[in-house]
Design an enzyme around this catalytic site. Structure first.
Site, PDB file in Angstrom:
ATOM      1  N   GLY A   1     106.936  73.408 -96.440  1.00 19.79           N
ATOM      2  CA  GLY A   1     108.087  72.598 -96.049  1.00 19.79           C
ATOM      3  C   GLY A   1     108.082  71.157 -96.506  1.00 19.79           C
ATOM      4  O   GLY A   1     109.144  70.552 -96.673  1.00 19.79           O
TER       5      GLY A   1
ATOM      6  N   GLU B   1     103.781  65.831 -93.257  1.00 19.13           N
ATOM      7  CA  GLU B   1     104.470  67.029 -92.736  1.00 19.13           C
ATOM      8  C   GLU B   1     105.980  66.863 -92.850  1.00 19.13           C
ATOM      9  O   GLU B   1     106.484  65.741 -92.835  1.00 19.13           O
ATOM     10  CB  GLU B   1     104.128  67.222 -91.248  1.00 19.13           C
ATOM     11  CG  GLU B   1     103.118  68.301 -90.968  1.00 19.13           C
ATOM     12  CD  GLU B   1     103.633  69.727 -91.198  1.00 19.13           C
ATOM     13  OE1 GLU B   1     104.626  69.910 -91.931  1.00 19.13           O
ATOM     14  OE2 GLU B   1     103.017  70.647 -90.660  1.00 19.13           O
ATOM     15  N   ASP B   2     106.671  67.982 -92.910  1.00 22.91           N
ATOM     16  CA  ASP B   2     108.135  67.898 -92.892  1.00 22.91           C
ATOM     17  C   ASP B   2     108.647  67.753 -91.466  1.00 22.91           C
ATOM     18  O   ASP B   2     109.588  67.011 -91.211  1.00 22.91           O
ATOM     19  CB  ASP B   2     108.788  69.111 -93.576  1.00 22.91           C
ATOM     20  CG  ASP B   2     108.337  70.439 -92.996  1.00 22.91           C
ATOM     21  OD1 ASP B   2     107.292  70.481 -92.308  1.00 22.91           O
ATOM     22  OD2 ASP B   2     109.020  71.452 -93.225  1.00 22.91           O
TER      23      ASP B   2
ATOM     24  N   ASP C   1     107.356  69.962 -84.403  1.00 21.00           N
ATOM     25  CA  ASP C   1     108.266  70.599 -83.451  1.00 21.00           C
ATOM     26  C   ASP C   1     107.511  70.723 -82.118  1.00 21.00           C
ATOM     27  O   ASP C   1     107.531  69.800 -81.302  1.00 21.00           O
ATOM     28  CB  ASP C   1     108.660  71.950 -84.067  1.00 21.00           C
ATOM     29  CG  ASP C   1     109.865  72.578 -83.433  1.00 21.00           C
ATOM     30  OD1 ASP C   1     109.986  72.509 -82.200  1.00 21.00           O
ATOM     31  OD2 ASP C   1     110.690  73.168 -84.137  1.00 21.00           O
TER      32      ASP C   1
ATOM     33  N   LYS D   1     110.847  66.458 -83.327  1.00 17.48           N
ATOM     34  CA  LYS D   1     111.739  66.848 -82.225  1.00 17.48           C
ATOM     35  C   LYS D   1     111.023  66.464 -80.931  1.00 17.48           C
ATOM     36  O   LYS D   1     110.256  67.258 -80.387  1.00 17.48           O
ATOM     37  CB  LYS D   1     111.991  68.359 -82.247  1.00 17.48           C
ATOM     38  CG  LYS D   1     112.807  68.858 -83.431  1.00 17.48           C
ATOM     39  CD  LYS D   1     113.025  70.361 -83.318  1.00 17.48           C
ATOM     40  CE  LYS D   1     113.763  70.913 -84.520  1.00 17.48           C
ATOM     41  NZ  LYS D   1     113.819  72.396 -84.514  1.00 17.48           N
TER      42      LYS D   1
ATOM     43  N   PHE E   1     117.753  73.980 -84.507  1.00 14.93           N
ATOM     44  CA  PHE E   1     117.094  74.471 -85.716  1.00 14.93           C
ATOM     45  C   PHE E   1     117.813  73.929 -86.948  1.00 14.93           C
ATOM     46  O   PHE E   1     119.036  73.932 -87.023  1.00 14.93           O
ATOM     47  CB  PHE E   1     117.109  76.009 -85.743  1.00 14.93           C
ATOM     48  CG  PHE E   1     116.243  76.561 -86.822  1.00 14.93           C
ATOM     49  CD1 PHE E   1     114.869  76.649 -86.657  1.00 14.93           C
ATOM     50  CD2 PHE E   1     116.799  76.979 -88.023  1.00 14.93           C
ATOM     51  CE1 PHE E   1     114.063  77.137 -87.672  1.00 14.93           C
ATOM     52  CE2 PHE E   1     115.995  77.477 -89.049  1.00 14.93           C
ATOM     53  CZ  PHE E   1     114.628  77.553 -88.864  1.00 14.93           C
TER      54      PHE E   1
ATOM     55  N   ASP F   1     113.185  75.616 -94.139  1.00 18.49           N
ATOM     56  CA  ASP F   1     113.786  76.916 -94.429  1.00 18.49           C
ATOM     57  C   ASP F   1     114.215  77.690 -93.198  1.00 18.49           C
ATOM     58  O   ASP F   1     113.747  77.446 -92.087  1.00 18.49           O
ATOM     59  CB  ASP F   1     112.769  77.788 -95.170  1.00 18.49           C
ATOM     60  CG  ASP F   1     111.650  78.262 -94.224  1.00 18.49           C
ATOM     61  OD1 ASP F   1     111.021  77.396 -93.572  1.00 18.49           O
ATOM     62  OD2 ASP F   1     111.431  79.482 -94.106  1.00 18.49           O
TER      63      ASP F   1
ATOM     64  N   ARG G   1     115.461  75.794 -98.540  1.00 16.52           N
ATOM     65  CA  ARG G   1     114.575  74.648 -98.803  1.00 16.52           C
ATOM     66  C   ARG G   1     115.118  73.727 -99.883  1.00 16.52           C
ATOM     67  O   ARG G   1     114.762  72.557 -99.950  1.00 16.52           O
ATOM     68  CB  ARG G   1     113.194  75.143 -99.248  1.00 16.52           C
ATOM     69  CG  ARG G   1     112.427  75.947 -98.229  1.00 16.52           C
ATOM     70  CD  ARG G   1     110.981  76.094 -98.704  1.00 16.52           C
ATOM     71  NE  ARG G   1     110.264  77.138 -97.998  1.00 16.52           N
ATOM     72  CZ  ARG G   1     109.636  76.979 -96.836  1.00 16.52           C
ATOM     73  NH1 ARG G   1     109.656  75.795 -96.254  1.00 16.52           N
ATOM     74  NH2 ARG G   1     108.972  77.965 -96.283  1.00 16.52           N
TER      75      ARG G   1
END
Ligand SMILES: O=P(O)(O)OC[C@H]1O[C@H](OP(=O)(O)OP(=O)(O)O)[C@H](O)[C@@H]1O
Ligand code: HPA
Length: 179
Positions: free
Chosen positions: A48, A102-103, A106, A134, A155, A162, A168
């Protein structure tokens, strides 16, 4: 393109590329200031984070190295709780300043696992840079020093992220439309 369809789900654009890049530049500046003289090793978490990593690293002006690790925990839109290390860390981290790239954070479980793994390799310090966080979803206590954007629980796809492997490639970020 304001709306896209990926498999069974519709997504609508929520963060445009130019707004993402503004925040990526801000994060890069902070890192350039804070980690000057430390020759950091950036560890990008695939898949990601490939787009964030590319845009971030183009704006890093201090001497540094870049490497990649790969973990997998998600299938579909919810965490399976299973984390697999697919590509390990081959670099010697002893006394290094490491920046995890990191992307998205969560639940934070992936990051927690990564920190545990890296911590056994005697780095001098570990910093976290995440494109997205988040905050309402976080299950663990993490010190995420470099965050481009905080987002709600929905989401999302695009800019590296993705849905079942697709989406992506979009330069903007899209949020799922609940129907
Ligand atoms: O904070 P968490 O709840 O643990 O979720 C975050 C992780 O989930 C995604 O990875 P994914 O396993 O989907 O792999 P990918 O990067 O290949 O999309 C994302 O890239 C993070 O690594
Ligand atoms: O919102 C998300 N989208 C895609 N992948 C993810 N992995 C954690 N959260 C997300």
């Amino acid at each position: 393109m304001d709306t896209i369809q990926i498999k069974d789900k519709k997504f609508t654009v929520s963060i445009k590329e130019q707004d993402i890049l503004k925040e990526v530049a801000r994060v890069a500046n902070e890192i350039n200031c804070n980690l000057a003289g430390k020759n950091p090793l950036f560890l990008s978490v695939l898949n990601g984070s490939f787009m964030f990593t590319a845009d971030l690293m183009k704006r890093i002006t201090i001497p540094c190295e870049i490497s990649f690790v790969k973990l997998a925990s998600y299938q579909g839109v919810s965490s399976t709780g299973v984390i697999k290390e697919v590509i390990g860390i081959t670099e010697d981290l002893t006394d290094r300043t490491v920046v995890i790239v990191e992307d998205i954070v969560d639940t934070g479980l992936t990051m927690q696992r990564l920190l545990e793994t890296l911590g056994t390799r005697n780095p001098k310090e570990i910093h976290i840079a995440s494109l997205l966080v988040k905050p309402d979803k976080l299950k663990v206590d993490l010190n995420i020093e470099y965050v481009a954007m905080e987002i709600p629980n929905d989401f999302i796809v695009g800019y590296g992220l993705d849905y079942d492997g697709f989406g992506r490639n979009y330069p903007d970020i899209y949020t799922v439309v609940e129907e």
